[in-house]
Motif scaffolding. Structure first.
Motif, PDB file in Angstrom:
ATOM      1  N   CYS A 169       0.860  -1.312   0.159  1.00 55.38           N
ATOM      2  CA  CYS A 169      -0.002  -0.121   0.055  1.00 55.38           C
ATOM      3  C   CYS A 169       0.700   1.205   0.074  1.00 55.38           C
ATOM      4  CB  CYS A 169      -0.992  -0.026   1.261  1.00 55.38           C
ATOM      5  SG  CYS A 169      -0.096   0.289   2.771  1.00 55.38           S
ATOM      6  N   ASN A 170       0.288   2.426  -0.120  1.00 53.86           N
ATOM      7  CA  ASN A 170       0.979   3.682  -0.038  1.00 53.86           C
ATOM      8  C   ASN A 170       1.301   3.897   1.365  1.00 53.86           C
ATOM      9  OD1 ASN A 170       0.990   6.652   0.543  1.00 53.86           O
ATOM     10  ND2 ASN A 170       0.773   6.695  -1.784  1.00 53.86           N
ATOM     11  N   ARG A 228      -2.148  -0.929  -9.846  1.00 56.00           N
ATOM     12  CA  ARG A 228      -0.780  -0.338  -9.071  1.00 56.00           C
ATOM     13  C   ARG A 228      -1.099   1.085  -8.889  1.00 56.00           C
ATOM     14  NH1 ARG A 228       3.401   1.930 -12.245  1.00 56.00           N
ATOM     15  NH2 ARG A 228       5.382   2.401 -11.055  1.00 56.00           N
ATOM     16  N   ALA A 231      -3.113   1.597  -5.865  1.00 57.12           N
ATOM     17  CA  ALA A 231      -2.304   1.378  -4.554  1.00 57.12           C
ATOM     18  C   ALA A 231      -1.427   2.656  -4.374  1.00 57.12           C
ATOM     19  CB  ALA A 231      -1.493   0.360  -4.783  1.00 57.12           C
ATOM     20  N   VAL A 237      -5.292  -1.572  -0.118  1.00 60.33           N
ATOM     21  CA  VAL A 237      -4.051  -2.629  -0.430  1.00 60.33           C
ATOM     22  C   VAL A 237      -4.353  -3.310  -1.591  1.00 60.33           C
ATOM     23  CG1 VAL A 237      -2.856  -4.181   1.125  1.00 60.33           C
ATOM     24  CG2 VAL A 237      -4.120  -2.546   2.245  1.00 60.33           C
ATOM     25  N   ALA A 238      -3.122  -3.455  -2.239  1.00 58.99           N
ATOM     26  CA  ALA A 238      -3.252  -4.412  -3.254  1.00 58.99           C
ATOM     27  C   ALA A 238      -2.359  -5.608  -3.136  1.00 58.99           C
ATOM     28  CB  ALA A 238      -3.154  -3.424  -4.589  1.00 58.99           C
ATOM     29  N   CYS A 240       0.539  -7.327  -5.127  1.00 60.81           N
ATOM     30  CA  CYS A 240       1.104  -7.072  -6.419  1.00 60.81           C
ATOM     31  C   CYS A 240       2.119  -7.874  -6.547  1.00 60.81           C
ATOM     32  CB  CYS A 240       1.602  -5.454  -6.398  1.00 60.81           C
ATOM     33  SG  CYS A 240       0.162  -4.546  -6.481  1.00 60.81           S
ATOM     34  N   LEU A 254       5.548   2.435  -2.218  1.00 60.62           N
ATOM     35  CA  LEU A 254       4.742   1.394  -1.876  1.00 60.62           C
ATOM     36  C   LEU A 254       5.363   0.884  -0.748  1.00 60.62           C
ATOM     37  CD1 LEU A 254       3.208  -0.245  -4.943  1.00 60.62           C
ATOM     38  CD2 LEU A 254       2.187   1.355  -3.434  1.00 60.62           C
TER      39      LEU A 254
END
Length: 300
Positions: A169-170, A228, A231, A237-238, A240, A254
């Motif tokens: 996530c960021n 992406r 995110a 939340v991804a 990836c 990220l």
């Protein structure tokens, strides 16, 4: 037999294809009377009429239709042959196909280094669409994502990058996740972003063993680059592929929230035409060697 009246044949083919003397004249950049004259000349050469002129406007006869079909095919073949000859005198590009995730996240950010090292190698980069067949008659390399090594005739398959995915996530979302390693419940509460479907998140929560289900689906993105981007924008939340977001992780754009991964059976593969065209063999080897050096961190 005298030489074929090529201009007359071309004019007749245009009239038959466009079904109009006027439109044929426009297409050939000549006057309508000039087209009519050429068609008459062809009829005199053949000794038969190609049009029925008894009505208000000329109608092409069956023999004319047959000739027109043959001419259209022949002219198309001639045009294609001329293009091939013209291209043969030019430097042929090395054609690289890549699925969008590899193209945007891995290949293009590094490609300037290849061009600096090999300024004389012409490149053409195109998208490879997941699930669609790649024509290796005109493509020399392809970056793809699959759950097992593809098996294709005339293609060498090289394992390139792992496909394992982890939740990211960021950094702006970290305060809401609390101190210490984020829990599965905390990750779910931050909002889940989905790539195509929910199966990967179901697999991740099952592997964590928390007994938590993803619940109602959040936004579903049909392309990894869209996922992406969401995110990176702090929208949730991804899951990836770590290989595709390593630059984002290194730069702090990220953050990885858990060491638990899924989709380890997937991988990125570099498919290579085998053998490559003889006139591109040296360039193809140069690109392949460069790609693996970059993968191994030797190109930066």
């Amino acid at each position: 037999m005298s030489l074929l009246p090529l201009n007359a044949l071309r004019a007749f083919e245009a009239v038959a294809r466009l079904k109009s003397f006027k439109e044929a004249a426009k297409a050939l950049f000549v006057t309508q009377s000039a087209v009519s004259h050429q068609v008459r000349h062809l009829e005199e050469f053949l000794g038969v009429a190609l049009f029925d002129r008894s009505g208000a406007r000329p109608e092409i006869l069956p023999r004319g239709q047959e000739l027109a079909r043959t001419l259209s095919l022949s002219l198309a073949e001639i045009e294609a042959a001329c293009k091939r000859v013209r291209r043969a005198g030019e430097a042929q590009p090395l054609v690289i196909a890549a699925i969008p995730s590899v193209a945007i996240c891995w290949l293009i950010p590094r490609l300037s280094r290849f061009r600096q090292a090999h300024p004389d190698v012409a490149l053409r980069v195109v998208y490879a669409i997941h699930g669609q067949e790649i024509d290796f008659r005109g493509t020399h390399f392809a970056f793809v994502f699959a759950d097992s090594p593809p098996v294709l005739p005339g293609v060498r398959v090289l394992a390139f990058l792992p496909g394992e995915s982890a939740p990211v996530c960021n950094p702006s979302l970290l305060p809401a996740l609390g101190e210490g390693p984020p829990s599965a419940a905390g990750i779910k509460a931050a909002g889940l972003l989905y790539d195509t479907d929910t199966s990967a998140w179901h697999a991740w929560f099952a592997r964590v063993g928390s007994g938590i289900e993803p619940g109602e689906a959040g936004p579903v993105f049909e392309d990894f680059n869209l996922l992406r981007a969401a995110a990176l924008a702090g929208q949730g939340v991804a899951l990836c592929p770590l290989a595709m977001i390593q630059d984002d992780l290194d730069a702090g754009r990220l953050v990885q929230l858990s060491p638990v991964t899924v989709l380890e059976n997937y991988g990125y593969y570099l498919l290579a035409s085998d053998p490559p065209p003889a006139d591109l063999a040296e360039n193809a080897q140069a690109f392949q060697d460069w790609a693996f050096r970059e993968r191994d961190g030797e190109g930066a």
